[in-house]
Design a protein around this motif. Sequence first.
Motif, short mmCIF file in Angstrom:
data_model
loop_
_atom_site.label_atom_id
_atom_site.label_comp_id
_atom_site.label_asym_id
_atom_site.label_seq_id
_atom_site.Cartn_x
_atom_site.Cartn_y
_atom_site.Cartn_z
N ILE A 85 22.24 23.82 -34.60
CA ILE A 85 21.32 24.94 -34.36
C ILE A 85 19.91 24.57 -34.77
O ILE A 85 18.93 24.90 -34.07
N ASP A 86 19.77 23.90 -35.89
CA ASP A 86 18.45 23.51 -36.40
C ASP A 86 17.89 22.28 -35.68
O ASP A 86 16.78 21.84 -35.99
N ARG A 87 18.68 21.73 -34.76
CA ARG A 87 18.24 20.58 -33.96
C ARG A 87 17.89 19.39 -34.85
O ARG A 87 16.88 18.73 -34.68
N LYS A 88 18.81 19.13 -35.78
CA LYS A 88 18.65 18.00 -36.70
C LYS A 88 19.68 16.91 -36.42
O LYS A 88 19.90 16.03 -37.24
N GLY A 89 20.33 17.02 -35.26
CA GLY A 89 21.30 16.01 -34.88
C GLY A 89 22.55 16.62 -34.29
O GLY A 89 22.90 17.77 -34.57
N ARG A 90 23.26 15.85 -33.46
CA ARG A 90 24.52 16.30 -32.90
C ARG A 90 25.59 16.37 -33.99
O ARG A 90 25.52 15.67 -34.99
N LEU A 114 12.94 32.40 -32.61
CA LEU A 114 14.32 32.65 -32.22
C LEU A 114 15.11 31.34 -32.32
O LEU A 114 14.67 30.30 -31.85
N ASP A 115 16.28 31.41 -32.95
CA ASP A 115 17.06 30.20 -33.21
C ASP A 115 17.99 29.83 -32.06
O ASP A 115 18.07 28.66 -31.68
N VAL A 116 18.72 30.82 -31.53
CA VAL A 116 19.75 30.54 -30.52
C VAL A 116 19.60 31.54 -29.37
O VAL A 116 19.49 32.74 -29.60
N LEU A 117 19.61 31.01 -28.14
CA LEU A 117 19.52 31.86 -26.95
C LEU A 117 20.74 31.66 -26.07
O LEU A 117 21.14 30.53 -25.78
N HIS A 118 21.33 32.75 -25.61
CA HIS A 118 22.49 32.75 -24.73
C HIS A 118 22.20 33.69 -23.56
O HIS A 118 21.59 34.74 -23.76
N GLU A 162 13.51 21.31 -19.66
CA GLU A 162 12.26 20.54 -19.60
C GLU A 162 11.14 21.27 -20.34
O GLU A 162 10.33 20.65 -21.03
N LYS A 163 11.12 22.61 -20.23
CA LYS A 163 10.05 23.39 -20.84
C LYS A 163 10.31 23.72 -22.30
O LYS A 163 9.38 23.74 -23.11
N PHE A 164 11.57 23.96 -22.63
CA PHE A 164 11.86 24.52 -23.95
C PHE A 164 12.89 23.71 -24.76
O PHE A 164 13.16 24.05 -25.91
N GLY A 165 13.47 22.68 -24.16
CA GLY A 165 14.41 21.86 -24.89
C GLY A 165 13.78 21.25 -26.13
O GLY A 165 12.63 20.82 -26.10
N GLY A 166 14.52 21.25 -27.22
CA GLY A 166 13.98 20.75 -28.48
C GLY A 166 13.24 21.81 -29.27
O GLY A 166 12.86 21.57 -30.42
N LYS A 167 13.03 22.99 -28.67
CA LYS A 167 12.30 24.06 -29.35
C LYS A 167 13.21 25.24 -29.72
O LYS A 167 12.82 26.10 -30.51
N ILE A 168 14.40 25.27 -29.15
CA ILE A 168 15.33 26.37 -29.39
C ILE A 168 16.73 25.85 -29.09
O ILE A 168 16.91 24.95 -28.26
N GLY A 226 21.09 21.03 -30.51
CA GLY A 226 20.49 22.15 -29.80
C GLY A 226 21.29 22.64 -28.62
O GLY A 226 20.78 23.42 -27.81
N LEU A 227 22.57 22.23 -28.49
CA LEU A 227 23.44 22.72 -27.41
C LEU A 227 24.79 23.12 -27.98
O LEU A 227 25.42 22.36 -28.72
N MET A 228 25.23 24.32 -27.62
CA MET A 228 26.59 24.78 -27.90
C MET A 228 27.15 25.35 -26.60
O MET A 228 26.39 25.83 -25.76
N LEU A 229 28.46 25.32 -26.45
CA LEU A 229 29.10 25.73 -25.20
C LEU A 229 29.90 27.01 -25.38
O LEU A 229 30.65 27.16 -26.36
N THR A 230 29.77 27.92 -24.40
CA THR A 230 30.56 29.14 -24.38
C THR A 230 30.57 29.65 -22.95
O THR A 230 30.24 28.92 -22.01
#
Length: 341
Positions: free
Chosen positions: A19-24, A252-256, A270-276, A313-317
Amino acid sequence: MALEENYKPLTREELTQVIDRKGRARRLPMLYNMWINPWIYGEKSNDFNDLLQKYPYDMETVGINMPPVFRDDPNSDYSWVKKSPPPLETLGYDNRIAIEEWDEFDEMLPDLPRWDDPRLMTPAPEPGEKYRLGVWWYCFFERLWSLRGMENALTDFYLEPERVHQLFEWLTEFYCKMMERAKKELKLDGIFVSDDIGTQTGPFFSVEVFREFFKPYYARLIEKAHSLGMHFWLHSCGNIEAFLPDFVEIGLDVLHPIQKGTMDAAEINEKFGGKICILAGIDVQHTMAFGDEQEVKDELHRLVSAFDRPEGGLMLTFGNGNTPDWCYDNLKTLLEGSFAL
């Protein structure tokens, strides 16, 4: 990595890292269970439930028991208004009006739900190693239209702006106090709310309306969550791309779910990856019900190829809840494919 290690649920620390985008993490987080109710499949419910049990659910969800709008039970005072609900046979769900005139809101204030009502929280056991997420639906826009009806809600921004601010100010104070209590009593790691502010083709309202009526209140909720050591997650169906720069700005931390057919996943990345962090939703409108197994594989590949990044920065649901027409083989293919990544 040994296969049995891969089948262990991710820990709180691993999910937080993603979530914090500090690594897979050691694999992509799988949160499919949060959108599936096996009982909906009747005689086949055991088959669906047994399938889900073969795969880990990388989180623990705890519901926050927000009261219903109308008084469904005449013997209960746990509701937003004292009225009984009008029959759905004569009205659309979004056209049931709980507050006909805004003057009624002033009269309602003493009887509105309280953040310290014991019915809001169901006691939860001590947390284990999993990330624990507290969930409530209907945040700002959904709460507005559930009280005023959709047509009134959309015109209130222009005809009754002071009243909308009054409601949102009250809700913000209520939610902030409720989050303080939830953190203490439920020992949460994050809060997940819903606000469907997009349609299939674009947002419900302009960026100007969003920035006046929503952004400052969301900023306060996110700031409160962060001050309590929690992440803030948002579910919002439809095309909300116009609002994403503002959501990123206020933390915002996580968007679904980045709903398929409304926004382009690769473009959003491309626009927001790495930012949320994206809680990417597998398409439920077509793929899970009417697609074949190859389409399921293609859908999984579409999301992973769009959003997977070295920093996490990626989770699946799923994009939304399951329906009775979902195909068992499609779910089996999706779960098997997710673990084969």
